[in-house]
Enzyme design. Structure first.
Site, PDB file in Angstrom:
ATOM      1  N   TYR A 150    -101.355 -49.149  19.283  1.00  0.00           N
ATOM      2  CA  TYR A 150     -99.778 -49.052  19.459  1.00  0.00           C
ATOM      3  C   TYR A 150     -99.725 -49.569  20.792  1.00  0.00           C
ATOM      4  O   TYR A 150     -99.417 -50.498  21.028  1.00  0.00           O
ATOM      5  CB  TYR A 150     -99.233 -48.314  19.014  1.00  0.00           C
ATOM      6  CG  TYR A 150     -97.756 -48.536  19.261  1.00  0.00           C
ATOM      7  CD1 TYR A 150     -96.792 -49.019  18.661  1.00  0.00           C
ATOM      8  CD2 TYR A 150     -97.037 -48.061  20.481  1.00  0.00           C
ATOM      9  CE1 TYR A 150     -95.294 -49.607  18.196  1.00  0.00           C
ATOM     10  CE2 TYR A 150     -95.509 -48.985  20.151  1.00  0.00           C
ATOM     11  CZ  TYR A 150     -94.919 -49.171  19.073  1.00  0.00           C
ATOM     12  OH  TYR A 150     -93.490 -50.078  18.917  1.00  0.00           O
TER      13      TYR A 150
ATOM     14  N   SER B 186     -92.507 -52.896  23.477  1.00  0.00           N
ATOM     15  CA  SER B 186     -91.684 -51.288  23.660  1.00  0.00           C
ATOM     16  C   SER B 186     -92.461 -50.733  25.154  1.00  0.00           C
ATOM     17  O   SER B 186     -92.537 -51.666  26.018  1.00  0.00           O
ATOM     18  CB  SER B 186     -93.416 -50.959  22.632  1.00  0.00           C
ATOM     19  OG  SER B 186     -92.996 -49.445  23.006  1.00  0.00           O
TER      20      SER B 186
END
Ligand code: NDP
Length: 252
Positions: free
Chosen positions: A156, A143
């Site tokens: 995250y 990501s």
């Protein structure tokens, strides 16, 4: 001949979103694909749609990527059915948006288990076969949060940062067995995971302004880089993370 003819590819979390697009791209490149997800009905719908489109070559295995026993059982079953997994894409992931001071340990654990520990569990199980056969490709879906932080997504961010170093750790141990492990780091892609952000006018404006290409990514944008890392074209590319983010991580 297509680049992945005769190969078997498992994509975790491929009943929808980015994983479904990756699975379609790998099937289009010639691989037999194995879809995965939690919800059996959604998974079967995705499997039959893809199989109809390509005239077969699509299997499905519903299992929880965070559960060690389920992972090992499922991988053994897939290997027995297909003869071996040549390509693994660790894509399954979840998000949980809350400030760190309000983040419950159970939610931290769920995010880290799904977004980081799962890549270790599925990667370990699949790599045992790859190492024995002397070839394999693993692609970890990272990501922009592999590199950058933002308020409300601390678990995250920690997990996706860890996934980059797991990619390197796997490379350190498995590259000599002709297993290439790399990462693809999507920018902001319009999927169910990001629907709430797309629907928030302030966040949407911020994304459009913050991304040099001035658009959200599409799931199809992720496919080419994954096919590259799954194919012989990347046989001497080891432990890298390719950002596919419309330029977000190269500007301030
Ligand atoms: P979605 O929420 O659209 O899809 C998630 C997929 O993961 C579903 O197939 C879901 O299965 C599956 N899944 C979730 N938990 C588990 C589990 N424990 N075991 C097995 N399968 C599971 O996500 P996206 O397509 O948006 O994201 C895919 C990946 O890309 C994630 O790793 C995410 O972090 C990453 N990413 C996404 C970005 C974005 O902007 N969307 C940006 C950067 C990275 P089911 O359908 O059964 O629930």
């Amino acid at each position: 001949m297509s680049a992945l003819d005769g190969r078997v590819a498992l994509v975790t979390g491929s009943s929808r979103g980015i994983g479904a697009a990756i699975a379609r791209g790998l099937r289009q490149a010639g691989a037999t694909v194995v879809l995965n997800g939690l919800d059996p009905d959604r998974l079967e719908a995705a499997r039959s749609a893809l199989a109809d489109e390509f005239g077969g070559g699509v299997l499905a295995a519903a299992f929880d990527v965070t559960d060690e026993e389920s992972v090992d059982r499922a991988i053994a079953g897939i290997e027995a059915e297909t003869g071996g997994i040549d390509v693994l894409v660790n894509n399954a992931g979840v998000q949980h948006r809350v400030l760190l001071v309000d983040l419950a340990l159970a939610d931290w654990d769920r995010v880290v288990r799904t977004d980081l520990t799962s890549a270790f569990l599925v990667g370990r199980s699949v790599a045992r076969g790859m190492i024995a056969r002397g070839s394999g490709k693993i692609v970890n879906i990272c990501s922009v949060q592999t590199d950058l932080a933002r308020p409300t997504i601390g678990a995250y961010t920690a997990a996706k940062g860890g996934l980059r170093n797991l990619t390197r750790a796997m490379t350190a141990e498995w590259a000599a067995s002709n297993v290439q492990i790399n990462g693809v780091a999507p920018g902001y892609i319009h999927t169910e995971m990001t629907q709430a952000l797309v629907d928030d006018p302030r966040f949407n404006d911020w994304i459009l302004g913050r991304t040099p290409t001035h658009r959200w990514g599409r799931v199809e944008d992720i496919v080419g880089p994954v096919v590259f890392f799954a194919s012989p074209a990347s046989d001497f590319v080891n432990g890298q993370v390719l950002f596919v983010d419309g330029g977000m991580t190269v500007v301030v």
